[in-house]
Design a protein around this motif. Structure first.
Motif, PDB file in Angstrom:
ATOM      1  N   LEU A 102       0.824  -1.215   0.000  1.00 26.19           N
ATOM      2  CA  LEU A 102       0.000   0.000   0.000  1.00 26.19           C
ATOM      3  C   LEU A 102       0.852   1.256   0.000  1.00 26.19           C
ATOM      4  CD1 LEU A 102      -2.588  -1.050   2.732  1.00 26.19           C
ATOM      5  CD2 LEU A 102      -3.044  -0.829   0.278  1.00 26.19           C
ATOM      6  N   GLY A 103       0.336   2.299  -0.655  1.00 34.57           N
ATOM      7  CA  GLY A 103       0.940   3.627  -0.571  1.00 34.57           C
ATOM      8  C   GLY A 103       2.391   3.613  -0.978  1.00 34.57           C
ATOM      9  N   THR A 104       3.211   4.337  -0.216  1.00 35.42           N
ATOM     10  CA  THR A 104       4.626   4.480  -0.548  1.00 35.42           C
ATOM     11  C   THR A 104       5.374   3.145  -0.507  1.00 35.42           C
ATOM     12  OG1 THR A 104       4.544   5.495   1.645  1.00 35.42           O
ATOM     13  CG2 THR A 104       5.225   6.886  -0.153  1.00 35.42           C
ATOM     14  N   ASP A 105       4.802   2.122   0.105  1.00 37.73           N
ATOM     15  CA  ASP A 105       5.467   0.816   0.126  1.00 37.73           C
ATOM     16  C   ASP A 105       5.621   0.202  -1.267  1.00 37.73           C
ATOM     17  OD1 ASP A 105       5.987   0.830   2.764  1.00 37.73           O
ATOM     18  OD2 ASP A 105       4.585  -0.754   3.321  1.00 37.73           O
ATOM     19  N   VAL A 106       4.857   0.694  -2.253  1.00 41.16           N
ATOM     20  CA  VAL A 106       5.020   0.115  -3.604  1.00 41.16           C
ATOM     21  C   VAL A 106       6.439   0.363  -4.117  1.00 41.16           C
ATOM     22  CG1 VAL A 106       2.562   0.396  -4.197  1.00 41.16           C
ATOM     23  CG2 VAL A 106       4.220   2.103  -4.965  1.00 41.16           C
ATOM     24  N   LEU A 107       7.126   1.361  -3.545  1.00 44.14           N
ATOM     25  CA  LEU A 107       8.497   1.657  -3.996  1.00 44.14           C
ATOM     26  C   LEU A 107       9.481   0.571  -3.585  1.00 44.14           C
ATOM     27  CD1 LEU A 107       8.564   5.473  -3.188  1.00 44.14           C
ATOM     28  CD2 LEU A 107       8.469   4.428  -5.457  1.00 44.14           C
ATOM     29  N   TYR A 108       9.145  -0.218  -2.568  1.00 46.41           N
ATOM     30  CA  TYR A 108      10.043  -1.280  -2.101  1.00 46.41           C
ATOM     31  C   TYR A 108       9.649  -2.651  -2.644  1.00 46.41           C
ATOM     32  CZ  TYR A 108      10.576   2.306   1.518  1.00 46.41           C
ATOM     33  OH  TYR A 108      10.761   3.478   2.181  1.00 46.41           O
ATOM     34  N   SER A 109       8.441  -2.738  -3.145  1.00 46.42           N
ATOM     35  CA  SER A 109       7.832  -4.039  -3.401  1.00 46.42           C
ATOM     36  C   SER A 109       8.379  -4.731  -4.650  1.00 46.42           C
ATOM     37  CB  SER A 109       6.317  -3.848  -3.556  1.00 46.42           C
ATOM     38  OG  SER A 109       5.743  -5.005  -4.111  1.00 46.42           O
ATOM     39  N   GLY A 110       8.823  -5.969  -4.490  1.00 46.66           N
ATOM     40  CA  GLY A 110       9.207  -6.779  -5.644  1.00 46.66           C
ATOM     41  C   GLY A 110       7.987  -7.216  -6.445  1.00 46.66           C
ATOM     42  N   LEU A 192      -2.512   6.120  -4.408  1.00 42.18           N
ATOM     43  CA  LEU A 192      -1.581   5.677  -3.375  1.00 42.18           C
ATOM     44  C   LEU A 192      -1.630   6.641  -2.197  1.00 42.18           C
ATOM     45  CD1 LEU A 192       1.650   4.862  -5.440  1.00 42.18           C
ATOM     46  CD2 LEU A 192      -0.052   3.243  -4.611  1.00 42.18           C
ATOM     47  N   GLY A 193      -1.672   6.115  -0.977  1.00 44.53           N
ATOM     48  CA  GLY A 193      -1.563   6.947   0.213  1.00 44.53           C
ATOM     49  C   GLY A 193      -0.111   7.051   0.657  1.00 44.53           C
ATOM     50  N   VAL A 194       0.085   7.506   1.874  1.00 42.07           N
ATOM     51  CA  VAL A 194       1.435   7.649   2.425  1.00 42.07           C
ATOM     52  C   VAL A 194       1.541   6.770   3.664  1.00 42.07           C
ATOM     53  CG1 VAL A 194       3.126   9.253   3.405  1.00 42.07           C
ATOM     54  CG2 VAL A 194       1.586  10.023   1.579  1.00 42.07           C
ATOM     55  N   ARG A 195       2.525   5.876   3.662  1.00 44.06           N
ATOM     56  CA  ARG A 195       2.770   4.987   4.810  1.00 44.06           C
ATOM     57  C   ARG A 195       4.049   5.395   5.504  1.00 44.06           C
ATOM     58  NH1 ARG A 195       1.234  -1.261   5.131  1.00 44.06           N
ATOM     59  NH2 ARG A 195      -0.720  -0.556   5.999  1.00 44.06           N
ATOM     60  N   ARG A 196       3.977   5.507   6.810  1.00 44.67           N
ATOM     61  CA  ARG A 196       5.190   5.695   7.614  1.00 44.67           C
ATOM     62  C   ARG A 196       5.259   4.524   8.574  1.00 44.67           C
ATOM     63  NH1 ARG A 196       5.752  11.261   6.634  1.00 44.67           N
ATOM     64  NH2 ARG A 196       6.283  11.063   4.449  1.00 44.67           N
ATOM     65  N   SER A 239      -8.868  -2.734  -3.325  1.00 45.10           N
ATOM     66  CA  SER A 239      -8.337  -1.466  -3.844  1.00 45.10           C
ATOM     67  C   SER A 239      -7.636  -1.697  -5.182  1.00 45.10           C
ATOM     68  CB  SER A 239      -7.344  -0.886  -2.830  1.00 45.10           C
ATOM     69  OG  SER A 239      -6.559   0.122  -3.439  1.00 45.10           O
ATOM     70  N   LEU A 240      -8.012  -0.889  -6.184  1.00 41.95           N
ATOM     71  CA  LEU A 240      -7.365  -0.916  -7.507  1.00 41.95           C
ATOM     72  C   LEU A 240      -6.696   0.434  -7.713  1.00 41.95           C
ATOM     73  CD1 LEU A 240     -10.225  -2.127  -9.919  1.00 41.95           C
ATOM     74  CD2 LEU A 240      -8.589  -3.533  -8.693  1.00 41.95           C
ATOM     75  N   THR A 241      -5.373   0.462  -7.750  1.00 44.62           N
ATOM     76  CA  THR A 241      -4.679   1.725  -8.008  1.00 44.62           C
ATOM     77  C   THR A 241      -3.971   1.647  -9.355  1.00 44.62           C
ATOM     78  OG1 THR A 241      -4.227   1.875  -5.632  1.00 44.62           O
ATOM     79  CG2 THR A 241      -3.085   3.437  -7.062  1.00 44.62           C
ATOM     80  N   PRO A 242      -4.388   2.463 -10.328  1.00 43.48           N
ATOM     81  CA  PRO A 242      -3.638   2.501 -11.586  1.00 43.48           C
ATOM     82  C   PRO A 242      -2.310   3.223 -11.357  1.00 43.48           C
ATOM     83  CG  PRO A 242      -5.506   4.035 -11.664  1.00 43.48           C
ATOM     84  CD  PRO A 242      -5.558   3.367 -10.320  1.00 43.48           C
ATOM     85  N   LEU A 243      -1.217   2.614 -11.823  1.00 46.37           N
ATOM     86  CA  LEU A 243       0.119   3.191 -11.622  1.00 46.37           C
ATOM     87  C   LEU A 243       0.715   3.589 -12.962  1.00 46.37           C
ATOM     88  CD1 LEU A 243       1.751   0.620  -9.138  1.00 46.37           C
ATOM     89  CD2 LEU A 243       0.503   2.701  -8.562  1.00 46.37           C
ATOM     90  N   GLN A 244       1.751   4.457 -12.889  1.00 52.08           N
ATOM     91  CA  GLN A 244       2.567   4.766 -14.065  1.00 52.08           C
ATOM     92  C   GLN A 244       4.008   4.857 -13.606  1.00 52.08           C
ATOM     93  OE1 GLN A 244       1.135   8.523 -15.502  1.00 52.08           O
ATOM     94  NE2 GLN A 244       1.597   9.575 -13.597  1.00 52.08           N
ATOM     95  N   PHE A 245       4.951   4.625 -14.519  1.00 53.45           N
ATOM     96  CA  PHE A 245       6.351   4.605 -14.105  1.00 53.45           C
ATOM     97  C   PHE A 245       7.094   5.872 -14.504  1.00 53.45           C
ATOM     98  CE2 PHE A 245       6.938   3.480 -18.410  1.00 53.45           C
ATOM     99  CZ  PHE A 245       6.047   2.460 -18.697  1.00 53.45           C
TER     100      PHE A 245
END
Ligand code: MN
Length: 265
Positions: A102-110, A192-196, A239-245
């Motif tokens: 979820l949220g900012t964790d998508v940046l770490y996710s394999g 995407l939300g923000v996770r801390r 939850s369906l979040t459309p992403l772009q790179f």
């Protein structure tokens, strides 16, 4: 429809087996290929193996066209699929991940990294994760969601919606709450939300008196907007979040334009 299935929990992970099993049992006219990491690669994000060769071992998996275990990252698996599969797949499914992304964790996710790589290669791609509840992850709920999404993509392909069609490089981050399929509140299209993380590391000491750290922590979804992925999940929605790179910050292009002039300001 030919689907490439990958993940970041490894080719032996129960989430991957549950997804392949459900698609083989309930999917209509599906061809499945599996290219997944040999071992767990959670947190690998968009890493690619460059400083050593990558070993690939065929795996015997009844019902699937090909299956390979890759001694590398999730992104390695998707990149290698170009060499391993006879044709480009119609869809890349990454998951089912054990635990939400979820949220900012998508940046770490394999899990998400593999899906992004799929979109970079011009395929539609879905990252699929399920909450890890007190009784363990409900992979059956997430697999039912995957079947619904495949049907939706197929319907769109067979009868394209004029003017509002699904992008050819559709990239979706899907998270499923900890509920039986029949108790889902519904679907929400989210941002995407923000996770801390609070207390992100545990400090310990080894028998020789050296300190070491273990990543841990409790996630805190500090973005309370109901349109975020985490809030949708908290209310029992998928939850369906459309992403772009494309990470370009377009709003800053104009304010930085002056920097193109050489010399001191
Ligand atoms: Mn994982």
């Amino acid at each position: 429809m030919h689907i490439l299935i990958t993940n970041d929990d490894g080719i032996g992970a129960p989430g991957l087996k549950a997804l392949v099993g459900a698609l083989l049992e309930h999917g209509r006219d599906l061809e499945l290929s599996v290219v997944a990491p040999e071992g767990e690669q959670s947190g690998a994000a968009h890493a690619v193996t460059v400083r050593r060769p990558v070993l690939v071992a065929p795996v015997d998996w009844p019902g699937v066209t090909v299956a390979y275990a890759v001694d590398g990252t999730p992104v390695d698996c998707v990149k290698l699929s170009e060499a391993l599969l006879a044709e480009k797949p119609d869809l890349i499914l990454s998951g089912i991940n054990r635990g939400v992304n979820l949220g900012t964790d998508v940046l770490y996710s394999g899990t998400v990294g593999a899906a992004i790589e799929g979109a970079l290669l011009g395929c539609r791609a879905i990252a699929l994760s399920v909450a890890n509840g007190p009784a363990g992850p409900r992979f059956a709920t997430a697999a039912a969601c995957a079947l619904e999404l495949i049907d939706r993509l197929r319907a769109e392909r067979d009868a394209p919606q004029a003017g509002r069609g699904v992008p050819a490089d559709l990239l979706l981050n899907v998270n499923v709450p900890d509920r039986p399929a029949e108790q889902l509140a519904g679907w929400r299209v989210t941002r995407l939300g923000v996770r801390r993380y609070r207390e992100a590391y545990h400090r310990r000491e080894d028998p020789r008196g050296r300190q070491y750290f273990w990543i841990a922590g409790t996630p805190d979804d500090i973005d309370r907007d109901p349109r975020t992925d985490a809030q949708a999940l908290a209310q029992g929605y998928v939850s369906l979040t459309p992403l772009q790179f494309d990470l370009t910050r377009y709003s800053a292009l104009e304010s930085l334009a002056d920097w193109e002039r050489r010399g001191r300001p």
